[in-house]
Design a protein around this motif. Structure first.
Motif, PDB file in Angstrom:
ATOM      1  N   TRP A 149       6.865  -0.610   1.814  1.00  0.00           N
ATOM      2  CA  TRP A 149       6.101  -1.775   2.238  1.00  0.00           C
ATOM      3  C   TRP A 149       6.929  -3.048   2.085  1.00  0.00           C
ATOM      4  O   TRP A 149       7.548  -3.270   1.037  1.00  0.00           O
ATOM      5  CB  TRP A 149       4.833  -1.931   1.399  1.00  0.00           C
ATOM      6  CG  TRP A 149       3.812  -0.852   1.626  1.00  0.00           C
ATOM      7  CD1 TRP A 149       3.864   0.153   2.532  1.00  0.00           C
ATOM      8  CD2 TRP A 149       2.579  -0.711   0.914  1.00  0.00           C
ATOM      9  NE1 TRP A 149       2.740   0.936   2.443  1.00  0.00           N
ATOM     10  CE2 TRP A 149       1.919   0.428   1.454  1.00  0.00           C
ATOM     11  CE3 TRP A 149       1.954  -1.409  -0.117  1.00  0.00           C
ATOM     12  CZ2 TRP A 149       0.690   0.868   0.990  1.00  0.00           C
ATOM     13  CZ3 TRP A 149       0.736  -0.976  -0.576  1.00  0.00           C
ATOM     14  CH2 TRP A 149       0.093   0.154  -0.023  1.00  0.00           C
ATOM     15  N   PRO A 150       6.936  -3.920   3.061  1.00  0.00           N
ATOM     16  CA  PRO A 150       7.655  -5.198   2.954  1.00  0.00           C
ATOM     17  C   PRO A 150       6.817  -6.232   2.201  1.00  0.00           C
ATOM     18  O   PRO A 150       6.542  -7.333   2.697  1.00  0.00           O
ATOM     19  CB  PRO A 150       7.865  -5.593   4.418  1.00  0.00           C
ATOM     20  CG  PRO A 150       6.675  -5.035   5.119  1.00  0.00           C
ATOM     21  CD  PRO A 150       6.355  -3.744   4.423  1.00  0.00           C
ATOM     22  N   LEU A 151       6.375  -5.861   0.986  1.00  0.00           N
ATOM     23  CA  LEU A 151       5.510  -6.712   0.186  1.00  0.00           C
ATOM     24  C   LEU A 151       6.076  -6.841  -1.218  1.00  0.00           C
ATOM     25  O   LEU A 151       6.840  -5.972  -1.674  1.00  0.00           O
ATOM     26  CB  LEU A 151       4.095  -6.106   0.109  1.00  0.00           C
ATOM     27  CG  LEU A 151       3.353  -5.883   1.421  1.00  0.00           C
ATOM     28  CD1 LEU A 151       2.075  -5.091   1.169  1.00  0.00           C
ATOM     29  CD2 LEU A 151       3.028  -7.213   2.097  1.00  0.00           C
ATOM     30  N   LEU A 176      -5.427  -5.417   4.203  1.00  0.00           N
ATOM     31  CA  LEU A 176      -3.985  -5.205   4.002  1.00  0.00           C
ATOM     32  C   LEU A 176      -3.657  -3.728   3.898  1.00  0.00           C
ATOM     33  O   LEU A 176      -2.658  -3.251   4.463  1.00  0.00           O
ATOM     34  CB  LEU A 176      -3.534  -5.962   2.753  1.00  0.00           C
ATOM     35  CG  LEU A 176      -2.037  -5.931   2.426  1.00  0.00           C
ATOM     36  CD1 LEU A 176      -1.615  -7.250   1.800  1.00  0.00           C
ATOM     37  CD2 LEU A 176      -1.699  -4.788   1.482  1.00  0.00           C
ATOM     38  N   LEU A 221      -3.584  -2.086   7.167  1.00  0.00           N
ATOM     39  CA  LEU A 221      -2.402  -2.436   7.938  1.00  0.00           C
ATOM     40  C   LEU A 221      -1.165  -1.703   7.438  1.00  0.00           C
ATOM     41  O   LEU A 221      -0.473  -1.034   8.200  1.00  0.00           O
ATOM     42  CB  LEU A 221      -2.186  -3.951   7.882  1.00  0.00           C
ATOM     43  CG  LEU A 221      -0.944  -4.499   8.588  1.00  0.00           C
ATOM     44  CD1 LEU A 221      -1.021  -4.202  10.081  1.00  0.00           C
ATOM     45  CD2 LEU A 221      -0.800  -5.987   8.332  1.00  0.00           C
ATOM     46  N   TYR A 222      -0.879  -1.829   6.126  1.00  0.00           N
ATOM     47  CA  TYR A 222       0.363  -1.258   5.581  1.00  0.00           C
ATOM     48  C   TYR A 222       0.205   0.182   5.150  1.00  0.00           C
ATOM     49  O   TYR A 222       1.188   0.880   4.934  1.00  0.00           O
ATOM     50  CB  TYR A 222       0.864  -2.118   4.427  1.00  0.00           C
ATOM     51  CG  TYR A 222       1.424  -3.442   4.885  1.00  0.00           C
ATOM     52  CD1 TYR A 222       2.699  -3.514   5.413  1.00  0.00           C
ATOM     53  CD2 TYR A 222       0.659  -4.602   4.820  1.00  0.00           C
ATOM     54  CE1 TYR A 222       3.219  -4.716   5.847  1.00  0.00           C
ATOM     55  CE2 TYR A 222       1.150  -5.810   5.250  1.00  0.00           C
ATOM     56  CZ  TYR A 222       2.447  -5.875   5.764  1.00  0.00           C
ATOM     57  OH  TYR A 222       2.940  -7.069   6.207  1.00  0.00           O
ATOM     58  N   GLU A 233      -0.622   2.505   6.920  1.00  0.00           N
ATOM     59  CA  GLU A 233      -0.165   3.367   8.005  1.00  0.00           C
ATOM     60  C   GLU A 233       1.347   3.493   8.043  1.00  0.00           C
ATOM     61  O   GLU A 233       1.893   4.297   8.814  1.00  0.00           O
ATOM     62  CB  GLU A 233      -0.668   2.797   9.342  1.00  0.00           C
ATOM     63  CG  GLU A 233      -2.185   2.702   9.430  1.00  0.00           C
ATOM     64  CD  GLU A 233      -2.869   4.027   9.195  1.00  0.00           C
ATOM     65  OE1 GLU A 233      -2.323   5.045   9.665  1.00  0.00           O
ATOM     66  OE2 GLU A 233      -3.930   4.039   8.545  1.00  0.00           O
ATOM     67  N   ILE A 234       2.059   2.676   7.220  1.00  0.00           N
ATOM     68  CA  ILE A 234       3.519   2.771   7.222  1.00  0.00           C
ATOM     69  C   ILE A 234       3.934   4.020   6.476  1.00  0.00           C
ATOM     70  O   ILE A 234       3.637   4.185   5.285  1.00  0.00           O
ATOM     71  CB  ILE A 234       4.131   1.524   6.552  1.00  0.00           C
ATOM     72  CG1 ILE A 234       3.759   0.268   7.346  1.00  0.00           C
ATOM     73  CG2 ILE A 234       5.637   1.646   6.448  1.00  0.00           C
ATOM     74  CD1 ILE A 234       4.262  -1.026   6.722  1.00  0.00           C
TER      75      ILE A 234
END
Length: 465
Positions: free
Chosen positions: A414-416, A457, A460-461, A463-464
């Protein structure tokens, strides 16, 4: 051996002071351990109003044994209730030690004072317990002098640093009970902004006093606290005790209709004095009366079947009346008709309680699915430091622990920012704990939005791959 109470006794050990002052109710065995009371001490309960006297003794195990039937009770209040056949009584005030004439409550206060005297002055939780004790001791003094202090429920809770009636409610009730105090009305059964008085629970509660404060509150003892329901009550709804618009039985249609229109109401109480409910005026009853007789008076439009309930009645028990009539009038602790609850009020209240459950349920499913997809059970068990047989076993705290692990977080891709995400997850964990304690108060502002945004959120993430 004669029954005596020791006068020179060692102080309560310092390590027990915080335990006694915060979290649980003082019990008779604590008095024995502190040598404030001796096994075998004789107790007496005198009901002067009816001329009855009851006898008991203290057992070595710290129980109250009734004389002559031999029944034993851990709770002095339960013992007094059974002995006298009463619905409620504070046994700490009712039972006196025969040798000294002191009530058990006086020994309890001595115990608390000794615990305070031996407490440390280090900053932290114990300092707060000392402040609470001093504040409640002053409240007890004023209550004994018939000048009880008044607080909003919100102000009362703030003494313990609490913002609502969540997971600290057991501690708050224990501290109040240890000082022989109750609130009138019950602080659990009204809104946060309602005003309550700190009063001394009755040592010889008759039917009238029980009706005022409620049986569980009048008992004010450890074995009775579990009997006090924690669900929503009628009084937890803002409109229940928030003022009431009414008309007198001899009012005019014009007066009633004006009040209905100005306040956008569908019904009005018809009162002949603050406690005498004669019925209700509704748009429907007005239409029926005028249709039957164009010259009808307002008294002809009174619906005498209007239901009134006490503020401390469980809301779920009122639902049939609300379904049938659409409203119920509410009486306060002084039996005054003080408010009204409508079907829309209940829908709003249950909606506020249900929404966090739905959001937390979705959050739980999303976190479990994400962890099950990207992390194996052995890795989860290692992080949680226990054997995990299924992802379904994981708690919200364990979700947080697993996702806080750098290796697990890296595998998500995740880009978090991990620290920021875990901080929010910790906030949600605390919200979840509060919700699962069935807190009767609405969630703090922003709670639902926090849950919604985190769920968004994760959708959205999550599913990555």
């Amino acid at each position: 051996m004669t029954d005596t109470v020791l006068t020179a006794v060692p102080a309560v050990p310092a390590q027990r002071s915080m335990y006694l002052l915060g979290g649980r109710r003082v019990q008779v065995r604590d008095l024995l351990e502190a040598r404030l009371l001796r096994p075998g001490a004789k107790l007496r309960f005198v009901r002067r109003r009816v001329g009855d006297t009851y006898h008991a003794e203290v057992t070595e195990a710290g129980k109250v044994r009734l004389i002559p039937d031999g029944q034993e009770f851990q709770s002095p209040s339960r013992a007094a209730m059974v002995a006298a056949g009463m619905r409620a009584v504070d046994g700490w005030l009712a039972w006196t030690v025969v040798e000294t004439g002191k009530p058990l409550d006086a020994l309890r206060q001595d115990l608390l004072d000794r615990a305070v005297a031996t407490a440390t002055e280090e900053p932290g939780d114990e300092t707060r317990e000392l402040r609470v004790h001093e504040r409640l001791r002053e409240a007890r003094r004023r209550a004994d002098e018939q000048h009880p202090e008044e607080f909003s429920v919100r102000e009362l809770l703030s003494l313990w640093g609490a913002k609502d009636r969540g997971d600290q409610i057991t501690r708050i009730e224990a501290d109040l009970a240890n000082h022989g105090l109750i609130t009138s009305p019950s602080f659990r059964k009204v809104t946060l902004d309602s005003t309550v008085r700190l009063i001394v629970s009755s040592g010889d509660a008759d039917e009238a006093s029980v009706a005022q404060v409620g049986a569980p509150a009048a008992a004010a003892d450890e074995s009775d606290a579990a009997d006090d329901p924690i669900g929503l009550t009628v009084g937890n709804l803002p409109s229940a005790l928030g003022g009431l618009k009414s008309v007198a039985p001899n009012a005019t249609f014009e007066e009633a209709i004006t009040k209905l229109l100005l306040n956008d109401f569908s019904q009005l109480a018809v009162l002949n004095g603050p406690r005498n409910l004669r019925g209700a005026i509704t748009w429907k009853s007005i239409a029926h009366a005028r249709h039957a007789d164009p010259h009808a008076k307002l008294s002809d439009a009174i619906d005498p079947e209007a239901v009134d309930v006490r503020y401390d009645k469980e809301l779920i028990d009122v639902l049939p009346d609300l379904q049938r009539n659409g409203f119920v009038f509410v009486r306060n602790e002084q039996n005054i008709v003080a408010g009204i609850v409508t079907t829309s009020d209940v829908v709003q209240a249950y909606g506020e309680m249900a929404m966090p459950f739905f959001q937390i349920g979705e959050l739980d499913r999303s976190l479990r699915r994400i962890i099950a997809r990207d992390v194996d059970l052995d890795q989860v068990g290692a992080v949680c430091n226990r054997r995990v047989r299924s992802f379904d076993e994981l708690t919200m705290g364990e979700y947080q622990r697993v996702l806080a692990d750098p290796g697990v977080w890296s595998s998500l891709g995740w880009p978090l920012d991990r620290a920021t995400f875990i901080e929010r997850l910790d906030e949600i964990r605390q919200i979840r704990n509060d919700v699962m304690h069935f807190n009767p108060d609405p969630p703090p502002a922003g709670t639902i939005e926090k849950l919604r945004k985190l769920n968004s959120l994760l959708r959205l993430y999550g599913e990555i791959a």
